[in-house]
Design a protein around this motif. Structure first.
Motif, PDB file in Angstrom:
ATOM      1  N   VAL A 218       0.855  -1.183   0.000  1.00 15.71           N
ATOM      2  CA  VAL A 218       0.000   0.000   0.000  1.00 15.71           C
ATOM      3  C   VAL A 218       0.893   1.235   0.000  1.00 15.71           C
ATOM      4  O   VAL A 218       1.793   1.364   0.843  1.00 15.71           O
ATOM      5  N   VAL A 219       0.654   2.121  -0.968  1.00 16.81           N
ATOM      6  CA  VAL A 219       1.435   3.348  -1.120  1.00 16.81           C
ATOM      7  C   VAL A 219       0.515   4.542  -0.909  1.00 16.81           C
ATOM      8  O   VAL A 219      -0.587   4.589  -1.467  1.00 16.81           O
ATOM      9  N   TYR A 220       0.966   5.507  -0.122  1.00 22.15           N
ATOM     10  CA  TYR A 220       0.269   6.792   0.003  1.00 22.15           C
ATOM     11  C   TYR A 220       1.188   7.859  -0.570  1.00 22.15           C
ATOM     12  O   TYR A 220       2.215   8.182   0.012  1.00 22.15           O
ATOM     13  N   ASP A 221       0.834   8.366  -1.752  1.00 23.17           N
ATOM     14  CA  ASP A 221       1.606   9.437  -2.384  1.00 23.17           C
ATOM     15  C   ASP A 221       0.872  10.744  -2.104  1.00 23.17           C
ATOM     16  O   ASP A 221      -0.037  11.137  -2.828  1.00 23.17           O
ATOM     17  N   CYS A 222       1.278  11.396  -1.045  1.00 19.78           N
ATOM     18  CA  CYS A 222       0.582  12.600  -0.563  1.00 19.78           C
ATOM     19  C   CYS A 222       1.126  13.811  -1.322  1.00 19.78           C
ATOM     20  O   CYS A 222       2.059  14.470  -0.879  1.00 19.78           O
TER      21      CYS A 222
ATOM     22  N   GLU B 157      -9.679   9.324   7.541  1.00 20.28           N
ATOM     23  CA  GLU B 157      -9.303   8.332   6.538  1.00 20.28           C
ATOM     24  C   GLU B 157      -7.797   8.373   6.285  1.00 20.28           C
ATOM     25  O   GLU B 157      -7.166   7.341   6.050  1.00 20.28           O
ATOM     26  N   GLU B 158      -7.206   9.564   6.350  1.00 19.57           N
ATOM     27  CA  GLU B 158      -5.755   9.646   6.172  1.00 19.57           C
ATOM     28  C   GLU B 158      -5.041   8.937   7.312  1.00 19.57           C
ATOM     29  O   GLU B 158      -4.040   8.247   7.104  1.00 19.57           O
ATOM     30  N   ALA B 159      -5.546   9.100   8.532  1.00 16.96           N
ATOM     31  CA  ALA B 159      -4.931   8.413   9.663  1.00 16.96           C
ATOM     32  C   ALA B 159      -4.973   6.901   9.469  1.00 16.96           C
ATOM     33  O   ALA B 159      -3.997   6.190   9.735  1.00 16.96           O
ATOM     34  N   ALA B 160      -6.106   6.399   8.979  1.00 14.41           N
ATOM     35  CA  ALA B 160      -6.225   4.969   8.734  1.00 14.41           C
ATOM     36  C   ALA B 160      -5.288   4.525   7.611  1.00 14.41           C
ATOM     37  O   ALA B 160      -4.657   3.465   7.693  1.00 14.41           O
ATOM     38  N   LEU B 161      -5.182   5.336   6.574  1.00 11.45           N
ATOM     39  CA  LEU B 161      -4.294   5.005   5.453  1.00 11.45           C
ATOM     40  C   LEU B 161      -2.840   4.996   5.900  1.00 11.45           C
ATOM     41  O   LEU B 161      -2.065   4.103   5.540  1.00 11.45           O
ATOM     42  N   LEU B 162      -2.451   5.980   6.691  1.00 12.20           N
ATOM     43  CA  LEU B 162      -1.071   6.023   7.182  1.00 12.20           C
ATOM     44  C   LEU B 162      -0.761   4.805   8.053  1.00 12.20           C
ATOM     45  O   LEU B 162       0.363   4.299   8.064  1.00 12.20           O
TER      46      LEU B 162
ATOM     47  N   ARG C 245      -1.953   1.867   7.626  1.00 11.59           N
ATOM     48  CA  ARG C 245      -1.876   0.675   6.767  1.00 11.59           C
ATOM     49  C   ARG C 245      -0.732   0.752   5.756  1.00 11.59           C
ATOM     50  O   ARG C 245      -0.197  -0.273   5.331  1.00 11.59           O
ATOM     51  N   ALA C 246      -0.339   1.953   5.357  1.00 12.25           N
ATOM     52  CA  ALA C 246       0.610   2.112   4.248  1.00 12.25           C
ATOM     53  C   ALA C 246       1.954   1.469   4.550  1.00 12.25           C
ATOM     54  O   ALA C 246       2.463   1.523   5.668  1.00 12.25           O
ATOM     55  N   ASP C 247       2.533   0.865   3.501  1.00 12.32           N
ATOM     56  CA  ASP C 247       3.878   0.307   3.613  1.00 12.32           C
ATOM     57  C   ASP C 247       4.945   1.353   3.324  1.00 12.32           C
ATOM     58  O   ASP C 247       6.062   1.262   3.834  1.00 12.32           O
ATOM     59  N   VAL C 248       4.610   2.322   2.477  1.00  8.21           N
ATOM     60  CA  VAL C 248       5.553   3.386   2.166  1.00  8.21           C
ATOM     61  C   VAL C 248       4.745   4.641   1.857  1.00  8.21           C
ATOM     62  O   VAL C 248       3.647   4.566   1.301  1.00  8.21           O
TER      63      VAL C 248
ATOM     64  N   HIS D 252       4.842   8.343  10.064  1.00  8.28           N
ATOM     65  CA  HIS D 252       5.093   7.058   9.403  1.00  8.28           C
ATOM     66  C   HIS D 252       6.595   6.805   9.392  1.00  8.28           C
ATOM     67  O   HIS D 252       7.385   7.723   9.161  1.00  8.28           O
ATOM     68  N   PRO D 253       7.019   5.547   9.618  1.00  9.97           N
ATOM     69  CA  PRO D 253       8.455   5.279   9.699  1.00  9.97           C
ATOM     70  C   PRO D 253       9.138   5.140   8.347  1.00  9.97           C
ATOM     71  O   PRO D 253      10.361   5.147   8.280  1.00  9.97           O
ATOM     72  N   ASN D 254       8.355   5.016   7.281  1.00  9.96           N
ATOM     73  CA  ASN D 254       8.949   4.817   5.953  1.00  9.96           C
ATOM     74  C   ASN D 254       8.394   5.871   5.006  1.00  9.96           C
ATOM     75  O   ASN D 254       7.650   5.580   4.087  1.00  9.96           O
ATOM     76  N   ILE D 255       8.778   7.115   5.249  1.00 12.04           N
ATOM     77  CA  ILE D 255       8.241   8.248   4.488  1.00 12.04           C
ATOM     78  C   ILE D 255       9.385   8.967   3.790  1.00 12.04           C
ATOM     79  O   ILE D 255      10.473   9.120   4.358  1.00 12.04           O
TER      80      ILE D 255
END
Length: 798
Positions: free
Chosen positions: A140-144, A161-166, A168-171, A187-190
């Protein structure tokens, strides 16, 4: 800038239709975007058409209402890009719940019928995560790319929803460094990826043979232009000011008008609103400009933007004038071809740019900068991180961990010394600071004892069974306004900057606590724009209280009963075992209410975590030739065997005097620790749960505090009770009356110094305990009585 559905990007050439292969080793991508594929060419288009060269890419767009009674998907292939745009069609009369369910079903159908393997889910909008969150994914990628929550008409659910996405996101990628700085603790991988550029495409504007577009050909020179979406991010007043100040200049505005009534656009004769144009046409328009404009308003919507226009204009060989957008100033503000100005200086800045030669050193400087950025480089770097994320994609199984009894940390063996100069009872902040000062500053022989099997007191941290650094007794965040206290502790530790943010889980949302403007807007679906509006809203809800005596009086009198019930009453009852109406006003007075959007829990000038952890700091503090340490011992047993001239006691004062006047009430904490097979669990270190429907008060995820990178994460659920190890004195007048009796007994023991939270029956932050201990040392050593001033204004986090 409108892009027809079948138009290729001439800067990219044509992809072969079979470039996206089912058999590719790379997992397919479903890209969820709030932008239509053929609306304007922005970050998603630049990146996804490059990813499509090696894998299948579906571009899942926002749904469109229809008159058909059943939902369905429209497939829009873009062969030149190798992308298929997916446009869900839903009955226009459906409710929000029906739409979510329909989109979930349509997405499942797409995956079942079109994808041979779990896809990468790539999100540009957190809103679509609501119906996609249960999809098995390769990653799961979040490209903000933008802070969408700050945009006009943003859905109030976006933050939750952003909190939930963050979580779950892998990167996570961000569209610029300002956004990265705002979200790097979430997030630890941002990774920051500012706007890049198709330099070759826009360099066509430099060609002398470029044919001027017909609707720009006859304009009076000089021509100053802008291309992009015209919305609330454009300062229309600035445009009007520029046009009025220089009526002989032609101002060209290219792009669709969104979220603004066209009737509100300034319409002087020298501003030309040309509407949207195809991406391929932009170099031709740019070739006729003398100066490129970025007249952005400085508001919440532009706070974190990193405009693609800056490098695109420069690639076209046109100098730029911009308002003070942070990332523009950061990346381009120092080069000659970009001028940053406010409204008063905007005209003068344009004149300065008009005076630049068409070519020369300024262009060479800009070209050198542009040579380092491209969409190809950006996509390749993202692809590498995506590959890592796919490899390390984690399950979500949880299991209890780390509740076993721990072995004592490294503490030097301590043979008892008879006599010793000082016996220090308690190896937490108060005891350790005094031990160090007496040993180093006064050459005293000190024995430190603690009934626990470790040093550090409640601030003790350790690496758990999973290899994650955790705080055994709940989160401890260091913050202070005292430079002298920081200087003292810095002898024993380096620091990792950290600003604490807390969310509260209420009404199905995660909202900032202390209450601020974001909290109010998110809870009530409001659009409070400034501090005055927020203050007015709170004042209208506040209920007059004749005399402020209790914690309930403080909150109700400040923010009203509804917010009191939502955020304070249940949490306080769980935390203290008492209703706020039974507690001293100091409890809730420590939690301020703000009318700004500042979501930091503390506002102190120094906020940081010991870089190697608290235990390492205590070990260095107690590592002295004059200090011996014994753990897992009772102080009364030691007192029988040690002849000490002075005692420093940091434990409960009522225990020292054998509870002569009865026990003092304390609140005690228990923790259930878990390790999860996922990288992150929640968006911030601490999430409070005010509702009495759940037994725990908060959940802490420690990697946010320590900054540790680890494929797994450890969390703790915190419960409060009246029995166990004492943590917090209970602030009630009847308890203070009991304490004052013990205080009188303490005054009769000049050989004993009572220092710290439990020994003085007061709630102190860590820096205040350090300050108190340093002051106690000065009194004991005759160096004076002035204590370092902690000046703590933010609340502690019980």
């Amino acid at each position: 800038m409108q892009q027809p559905a079948d138009a290729p990007d001439p800067a990219q050439g044509s992809h072969q239709s079979d470039a996206v292969r089912f058999g590719s080793a790379e997992p397919p991508i479903i890209c969820f975007s709030h932008l239509r594929w053929d609306f304007v060419v922005q970050r998603p288009q630049h990146l996804m058409r490059r990813f499509a060269a090696g894998r299948r890419v579906f571009f899942f767009e926002e749904h469109i209402g229809c008159d058909h009674p059943l939902p369905y998907l429209e497939y829009h292939p873009f062969p030149a890009d190798g992308v298929i745009a997916i446009r869900p069609r839903l009955p226009h009369w459906w409710s929000e719940a029906e739409r979510e369910a329909g989109l979930r079903d349509l997405l499942a159908m797409l995956i079942e019928t079109s994808l041979p393997a779990p896809p990468v889910l790539w999100f540009y909008t957190p809103m679509m995560f609501a119906f996609a969150k249960d999809v098995p994914a390769a990653a799961v990628v979040y490209d903000c790319m933008d802070e969408l929550a700050n945009f006009k008409f943003a859905d109030p659910r976006l933050l939750i929803e952003e909190a939930a996405l963050l979580a779950r996101a892998d990167v996570v990628f961000t569209g610029g460094f300002s956004l990265y700085e705002a979200k790097r603790d979430r997030h630890p991988n941002i990774h920051p990826f500012p706007s890049a550029v198709d330099a070759d495409h826009f360099a066509k504007a430099r060609a002398s043979r470029a044919v001027a577009p017909e609707d720009q050909r006859a304009l009076t020179r000089p021509v100053l232009g802008f291309f992009g979406v015209v919305d609330e991010r454009i300062d229309l007043d600035l445009l009007a000011h520029l046009a009025a100040a220089r009526p002989g200049w032609s101002i060209v505005m290219i792009g669709p008008v969104m979220k603004i009534d066209p009737a509100h656009l300034p319409r002087p004769a020298n501003i030309h609103w040309l509407g949207g144009r195809h991406y391929s046409e932009l170099p031709a328009y740019l070739s006729g400009w003398d100066v490129a404009l970025m007249p952005f308003a400085l508001n919440e919507a532009t706070r974190f933007i990193s405009p693609t226009k800056t490098p695109e204009y420069l690639a076209g060989g046109v100098p730029v004038v911009s308002t003070a957008i942070t990332d523009v100033v950061r990346h381009y503000g120092a080069i000659e071809g970009v001028r940053v100005a406010d409204r008063e200086g905007f005209v003068a800045a344009c004149e300065a740019m008009l005076a630049l030669p068409k070519a020369g050193p300024w262009r060479e400087e800009a070209d050198a900068l542009l040579a380092e950025i491209s969409w190809e480089r950006t996509q390749q770097a993202m692809a590498a991180l995506l590959t890592d994320a796919v490899v390390q994609a984690r399950s979500t199984r949880a299991h209890p961990a780390n509740d076993e009894k721990l072995a004592a940390p490294v503490a030097r063996a301590a043979g008892r010394r008879k006599p010793v100069d000082v016996l220090v009872v308690g190896a937490g902040f108060a005891g350790s600071v005094l031990a160090e000062r007496l040993a180093e500053g006064s050459d005293q022989r000190v024995l430190v004892v603690d009934r626990r099997d470790h040093i550090g007191g409640n601030a003790y941290d350790h690496v758990d069974a999973a290899g994650i650094l955790v705080h055994r007794y709940g989160p401890h965040i260091f913050h202070t306004n005292s430079r002298s206290i920081v200087d003292y502790l810095s002898r024993f530790t380096e620091w990792r900057p950290y600003e604490h943010r807390v969310l509260a889980s209420v009404a199905g949302k995660l909202l900032p606590i202390p209450i601020n403007r974001t909290t109010l807007n998110g809870l009530y679906g409001l659009d409070l724009q400034n501090e005055a509006e927020a203050a007015s809203f709170l004042a209208a809800r506040a209920e007059p209280v004749a005399e402020v005596r209790t914690s309930e009086d403080v909150v109700v009198g400040t923010v009203g009963r509804d917010l009191y019930e939502t955020f304070f009453r249940g949490y306080t009852r769980k935390q203290w075992g008492l209703d706020p109406s039974e507690l001293d006003r100091s409890v809730t007075s420590r939690v301020p209410t703000r009318t700004s959007t500042d979501d930091r829990y503390f506002l102190d000038t120094f906020q940081a975590m010991p870089k190697a952890g608290y235990t390492a700091m205590f070990e260095r503090m107690l590592d002295h030739r004059n200090i011996a340490v014994e753990t897992s011992v009772e102080f009364r047993d030691v007192m029988k065997e040690v002849d000490a001239e002075r005692i420093v006691f940091t434990g409960p004062i009522d225990e020292f005097f054998d509870h002569r006047f009865g026990p003092l009430p304390y609140r005690c904490l228990t923790f259930r620790h878990e390790t999860l097979d996922r990288e992150t669990f929640q968006p911030v270190a601490v999430v409070n749960y005010p509702s009495e429907d759940v037994s725990f008060t908060r959940i802490t995820e420690y990697k946010h505090l320590t900054g540790q990178s680890h494929p797994r994460t450890s969390i703790s659920y915190e419960h409060s009770s009246p029995t166990g190890d004492p943590y917090y004195p209970v602030p009630r007048e009847e308890n203070q009356a009991i304490y004052r009796q013990y205080e009188r007994l303490a005054a009769e023991r000049p050989d004993v110094s009572f220092v710290g939270r439990l020994a003085t029956y007061r709630y102190y932050n860590m820096d205040q305990v350090v300050g108190q201990a340093l002051a106690a040392y000065r009194r004991m050593s005759g160096l004076g009585s002035g204590a370092p001033q902690a000046l703590v204004t933010a609340s502690p986090t019980p």
